[in-house]
Design a protein around this motif. Structure first.
Motif, PDB file in Angstrom:
ATOM      1  N   PRO A  65       0.812  -1.227   0.000  1.00  0.00           N
ATOM      2  CA  PRO A  65       0.000   0.000   0.000  1.00  0.00           C
ATOM      3  C   PRO A  65       0.843   1.274   0.000  1.00  0.00           C
ATOM      4  O   PRO A  65       0.489   2.250  -0.659  1.00  0.00           O
ATOM      5  CB  PRO A  65      -0.828  -0.119   1.287  1.00  0.00           C
ATOM      6  CG  PRO A  65      -0.905  -1.570   1.550  1.00  0.00           C
ATOM      7  CD  PRO A  65       0.414  -2.114   1.113  1.00  0.00           C
ATOM      8  N   THR A  74       2.232   1.754  -3.561  1.00  0.00           N
ATOM      9  CA  THR A  74       1.201   2.184  -4.516  1.00  0.00           C
ATOM     10  C   THR A  74       0.765   3.622  -4.206  1.00  0.00           C
ATOM     11  O   THR A  74       0.419   4.375  -5.113  1.00  0.00           O
ATOM     12  CB  THR A  74      -0.002   1.233  -4.500  1.00  0.00           C
ATOM     13  OG1 THR A  74      -0.466   1.067  -3.161  1.00  0.00           O
ATOM     14  CG2 THR A  74       0.341  -0.120  -5.068  1.00  0.00           C
ATOM     15  N   GLN A  75       0.802   3.980  -2.935  1.00  0.00           N
ATOM     16  CA  GLN A  75       0.467   5.364  -2.548  1.00  0.00           C
ATOM     17  C   GLN A  75       1.495   6.344  -3.129  1.00  0.00           C
ATOM     18  O   GLN A  75       1.137   7.403  -3.647  1.00  0.00           O
ATOM     19  CB  GLN A  75       0.444   5.467  -1.024  1.00  0.00           C
ATOM     20  CG  GLN A  75       0.123   6.860  -0.511  1.00  0.00           C
ATOM     21  CD  GLN A  75       0.177   6.943   1.020  1.00  0.00           C
ATOM     22  OE1 GLN A  75      -0.221   6.010   1.693  1.00  0.00           O
ATOM     23  NE2 GLN A  75       0.676   8.036   1.532  1.00  0.00           N
ATOM     24  N   VAL A 114       3.333   5.927  -5.794  1.00  0.00           N
ATOM     25  CA  VAL A 114       3.143   6.021  -7.248  1.00  0.00           C
ATOM     26  C   VAL A 114       1.935   6.906  -7.562  1.00  0.00           C
ATOM     27  O   VAL A 114       1.990   7.782  -8.440  1.00  0.00           O
ATOM     28  CB  VAL A 114       2.970   4.602  -7.854  1.00  0.00           C
ATOM     29  CG1 VAL A 114       2.563   4.686  -9.319  1.00  0.00           C
ATOM     30  CG2 VAL A 114       4.264   3.816  -7.709  1.00  0.00           C
ATOM     31  N   PHE A 115       0.842   6.705  -6.811  1.00  0.00           N
ATOM     32  CA  PHE A 115      -0.378   7.491  -7.053  1.00  0.00           C
ATOM     33  C   PHE A 115      -0.084   8.986  -6.927  1.00  0.00           C
ATOM     34  O   PHE A 115      -0.412   9.772  -7.820  1.00  0.00           O
ATOM     35  CB  PHE A 115      -1.455   7.071  -6.044  1.00  0.00           C
ATOM     36  CG  PHE A 115      -2.708   7.926  -6.091  1.00  0.00           C
ATOM     37  CD1 PHE A 115      -3.683   7.696  -7.057  1.00  0.00           C
ATOM     38  CD2 PHE A 115      -2.903   8.954  -5.181  1.00  0.00           C
ATOM     39  CE1 PHE A 115      -4.824   8.482  -7.109  1.00  0.00           C
ATOM     40  CE2 PHE A 115      -4.045   9.740  -5.234  1.00  0.00           C
ATOM     41  CZ  PHE A 115      -5.012   9.507  -6.195  1.00  0.00           C
ATOM     42  N   PHE A 116       0.559   9.370  -5.837  1.00  0.00           N
ATOM     43  CA  PHE A 116       0.782  10.801  -5.626  1.00  0.00           C
ATOM     44  C   PHE A 116       1.853  11.363  -6.567  1.00  0.00           C
ATOM     45  O   PHE A 116       1.792  12.532  -6.941  1.00  0.00           O
ATOM     46  CB  PHE A 116       1.111  11.083  -4.153  1.00  0.00           C
ATOM     47  CG  PHE A 116      -0.119  11.089  -3.289  1.00  0.00           C
ATOM     48  CD1 PHE A 116      -1.052  12.106  -3.402  1.00  0.00           C
ATOM     49  CD2 PHE A 116      -0.367  10.061  -2.395  1.00  0.00           C
ATOM     50  CE1 PHE A 116      -2.204  12.102  -2.629  1.00  0.00           C
ATOM     51  CE2 PHE A 116      -1.516  10.053  -1.609  1.00  0.00           C
ATOM     52  CZ  PHE A 116      -2.444  11.077  -1.732  1.00  0.00           C
ATOM     53  N   TYR A 173       2.233  10.485  -9.660  1.00  0.00           N
ATOM     54  CA  TYR A 173       1.539  10.763 -10.928  1.00  0.00           C
ATOM     55  C   TYR A 173       0.542  11.909 -10.774  1.00  0.00           C
ATOM     56  O   TYR A 173       0.327  12.680 -11.711  1.00  0.00           O
ATOM     57  CB  TYR A 173       0.858   9.495 -11.470  1.00  0.00           C
ATOM     58  CG  TYR A 173       1.844   8.655 -12.232  1.00  0.00           C
ATOM     59  CD1 TYR A 173       2.197   8.993 -13.539  1.00  0.00           C
ATOM     60  CD2 TYR A 173       2.467   7.555 -11.652  1.00  0.00           C
ATOM     61  CE1 TYR A 173       3.137   8.253 -14.238  1.00  0.00           C
ATOM     62  CE2 TYR A 173       3.406   6.806 -12.336  1.00  0.00           C
ATOM     63  CZ  TYR A 173       3.742   7.163 -13.627  1.00  0.00           C
ATOM     64  OH  TYR A 173       4.675   6.444 -14.328  1.00  0.00           O
ATOM     65  N   LEU A 174      -0.054  12.031  -9.585  1.00  0.00           N
ATOM     66  CA  LEU A 174      -0.933  13.181  -9.343  1.00  0.00           C
ATOM     67  C   LEU A 174      -0.106  14.470  -9.426  1.00  0.00           C
ATOM     68  O   LEU A 174      -0.551  15.473  -9.988  1.00  0.00           O
ATOM     69  CB  LEU A 174      -1.605  13.055  -7.961  1.00  0.00           C
ATOM     70  CG  LEU A 174      -2.608  14.150  -7.593  1.00  0.00           C
ATOM     71  CD1 LEU A 174      -3.775  14.195  -8.578  1.00  0.00           C
ATOM     72  CD2 LEU A 174      -3.157  13.931  -6.180  1.00  0.00           C
ATOM     73  N   ALA A 223       0.482  15.251 -12.963  1.00  0.00           N
ATOM     74  CA  ALA A 223      -0.728  15.782 -13.603  1.00  0.00           C
ATOM     75  C   ALA A 223      -0.966  17.237 -13.226  1.00  0.00           C
ATOM     76  O   ALA A 223      -1.437  18.028 -14.039  1.00  0.00           O
ATOM     77  CB  ALA A 223      -1.942  14.935 -13.210  1.00  0.00           C
ATOM     78  N   PHE A 238       7.165  13.993  -3.855  1.00  0.00           N
ATOM     79  CA  PHE A 238       6.112  13.069  -3.413  1.00  0.00           C
ATOM     80  C   PHE A 238       6.690  11.784  -2.820  1.00  0.00           C
ATOM     81  O   PHE A 238       6.121  11.204  -1.902  1.00  0.00           O
ATOM     82  CB  PHE A 238       5.163  12.766  -4.578  1.00  0.00           C
ATOM     83  CG  PHE A 238       4.365  13.965  -4.970  1.00  0.00           C
ATOM     84  CD1 PHE A 238       3.245  14.338  -4.254  1.00  0.00           C
ATOM     85  CD2 PHE A 238       4.758  14.777  -6.019  1.00  0.00           C
ATOM     86  CE1 PHE A 238       2.514  15.472  -4.582  1.00  0.00           C
ATOM     87  CE2 PHE A 238       4.043  15.916  -6.361  1.00  0.00           C
ATOM     88  CZ  PHE A 238       2.921  16.267  -5.642  1.00  0.00           C
ATOM     89  N   ASN A 260       1.948  15.943   0.635  1.00  0.00           N
ATOM     90  CA  ASN A 260       1.558  15.988  -0.775  1.00  0.00           C
ATOM     91  C   ASN A 260       1.218  17.390  -1.269  1.00  0.00           C
ATOM     92  O   ASN A 260       1.234  17.632  -2.467  1.00  0.00           O
ATOM     93  CB  ASN A 260       0.343  15.075  -1.004  1.00  0.00           C
ATOM     94  CG  ASN A 260       0.714  13.630  -0.815  1.00  0.00           C
ATOM     95  OD1 ASN A 260       1.655  13.143  -1.426  1.00  0.00           O
ATOM     96  ND2 ASN A 260       0.014  12.942   0.066  1.00  0.00           N
TER      97      ASN A 260
END
Lengths: 266, 258
Positions: free
Chosen positions: A39, A42-43, A45-47, A49-50, A53, A62, A190
């Motif tokens: 988790p 994956t967290q 990676v998520f942030f 890419y956020l 973006a 991040f 973040n």
């Protein structure tokens, strides 16, 4: 006198270790990997890419923030579970009537959780930098470990406050999530503090992780440990303050619960 | 057929009411959109673009729905096991999948709270006017979106029936599905090889349907169709897995112990 000290140390060391092992049900290592490693990665990676973006911060920003806040998960949830799991297994009353020193008992439980936080954060750092291709200078690694250890300690301090709330509130998982989300939002993990409203940025100064994340970012950017001593000191102080408040609150809430016979009802 | 429908409708309504009183579940569906919409607001630099913020509010609402579905659905059987009724449910004349599907659908349906929270929050606190370009399509797309999330939850639930630590699975899939399905991050930002994977994740189409209906840039009906099609696939796969795993557990006598 010596026997009393010995007893306290025994409660601290063996009690903490046994509680830790029971806490996570470490029958198989995959539970640890599934709950604490994947988790977090994956967290990150998520942030990351956020961040790409939104165009705010690079991957390093991040990675550092989320790898450090990973230490808060065992700190918050683990400490809260030391109370809620006792209640679930109907051993909370036994714990409260035991003659064991509360300080040894809860500090003993906090130590393995803080060490766990360090391990999780180091794994998140290493794994996240491999996945995102972020290069961490080798010379910065020993200082980063120090920052991670201090941040994990501060998070465990907050976890002690969280554990005390568990004596008054049954929904400890909800409160742990609430605190963790607040850290994600306000501790500069973040969202850069400059983008937060002033009042929120001021609150962030009193949160664990805020100064740790800033120190870690400076280290990755090339600073030396001595350059971030002030930030580390602030993080340490915040952690110690939370730990003291947590231990005092545990004592106060325990007495209150005994008086009101509300230990199992909270 | 009528009996199956009755089990799904009544079971779904019962579980919806029951889970609506679970503080932890309510926390997930209400607070997740609040936190992530706020974060998106700050990260998108205070809402220079209303369409981006409307999309972010929808995305954060869907994040709440998925978060609850994955966390709660994966551990559904664990909860039944813990309270000692798993064997009774398996032995009941009602097929076991008809017991599980209403639970996962009810969990996904709690997402209406998430959706309402996300949209109201962005409107009231950030002053972003949420105008829905195609209200009819928007309302219609909510149902297949919930159906697809519920069936994906059912698939997870079925896949992990043999594992005592199934609650852990919820943690594993929370962020990957958030990332893959374009809820907050445009899929175009992700590596090229990720896009084909996202086609098999129903929330991708659910998010796309809601976004197109809200912004009116394109027709949402294809996305709605994909949601329904994937729901059927998930249901079939989940049913098959449940059958295999249950047979194995019954043969070995490990239903309560696994």
């Amino acid at each position: 006198m010596i026997r009393a000290v010995e007893r306290r140390l025994r409660v601290f060391a063996f009690g903490g270790l046994l509680s830790y092992r029971a806490l996570f049900g470490w029958v198989n290592p995959y539970v640890f990997i599934g709950v604490m490693v994947i988790p977090d990665l994956t967290q990150i990676v998520f942030f990351a890419y956020l961040g790409r973006a939104t165009g705010i911060g690079d991957d390093t920003f991040f990675l550092v923030g989320n790898a450090l806040v990973a230490a808060a998960i065992p700190g918050l949830f683990g400490m809260a579970d030391t109370i809620s799991d006792e209640r679930r297994t109907h051993t909370l009353s036994l714990l409260v009537v035991s003659p064991a020193s509360r300080l040894s008992l809860f500090l003993g439980r906090a130590l393995p959780i803080a060490l766990n936080g360090v391990a999780v954060s180091v794994i998140a750092f290493a794994g996240g930098s491999l996945i995102l291709g972020v290069k961490i200078p080798l010379t910065a690694i020993p200082a980063l470990v120090v920052v991670i250890a201090v941040t994990a300690f501060a998070c465990t301090g907050l976890g002690l406050v969280n554990a005390s709330i568990g004596l008054r509130q049954r929904e400890s998982a909800t409160i742990s999530n609430l605190i963790f989300y607040f850290l994600l939002l306000a501790a500069g993990v973040n969202v850069p503090l400059a983008l937060l409203p002033d009042w929120l940025a001021t609150i962030a100064q009193g949160l664990p992780v805020t100064h740790g994340a800033e120190a870690a970012r400076e280290l990755v950017a090339g600073a030396r440990l001595a350059d971030v001593a002030g930030l580390l000191g602030a993080e340490l102080l915040i952690g110690a303050a939370y730990a003291l408040v947590g231990l005092a609150a545990i004592r106060a809430f325990e007495l209150q619960a005994r008086r009101g016979a509300s230990l199992e009802l909270a | 057929m009528r009996r199956a429908l009755r089990a799904v409708v009544l079971g779904g309504a019962l579980h919806f009411k029951q889970e609506s009183r679970n503080p932890f579940f309510l926390w997930i569906v209400i607070c997740t959109p609040l936190v992530y919409a706020t974060m998106a607001y700050f990260l998108f630099r205070g809402g220079q673009d209303d369409a981006t913020l409307v999309t972010a509010s929808l995305g954060s609402a869907l994040m709440g729905i998925w978060s609850l579905t994955t966390t709660a659905a994966a551990s559904t059987l664990g909860r039944q096991r813990r309270v000692g009724i798993l064997e009774l449910l398996v032995a009941a004349p009602t097929p076991f999948w008809l017991t599980i599907v209403p639970i996962t659908l009810a969990l996904a349906a709690l997402g209406v709270y998430s959706l309402a929270t996300g949209l109201i929050y962005v409107t009231v606190l950030f002053g972003v006017p949420v105008t829905i370009a195609n209200p009819f399509a928007f309302c219609v797309s909510v149902l297949p979106m919930i159906l697809s999330m519920g069936m994906l939850g059912f698939l997870f639930c079925a896949a992990f029936v043999r594992f005592r630590s199934s609650w852990m699975v919820g943690n594993l899939f929370e962020f990957p599905v958030w990332t893959l399905s374009g809820m907050l991050i445009p899929i175009a930002v992700l590596p090229v090889w990720v896009e084909p994977i996202s086609w098999f994740v129903a929330p991708t189409w659910g998010m796309s349907a809601l976004r197109e209906a809200a912004l009116g840039n394109a027709s949402p009906w294809d996305d709605i169709g994909m949601c329904i099609a994937l729901s059927v696939v998930y249901a079939a796969a989940g049913g098959a897995l449940l059958r295999v795993f249950l047979r194995s557990a019954l043969r070995r006598g490990t239903l309560a112990l696994s």
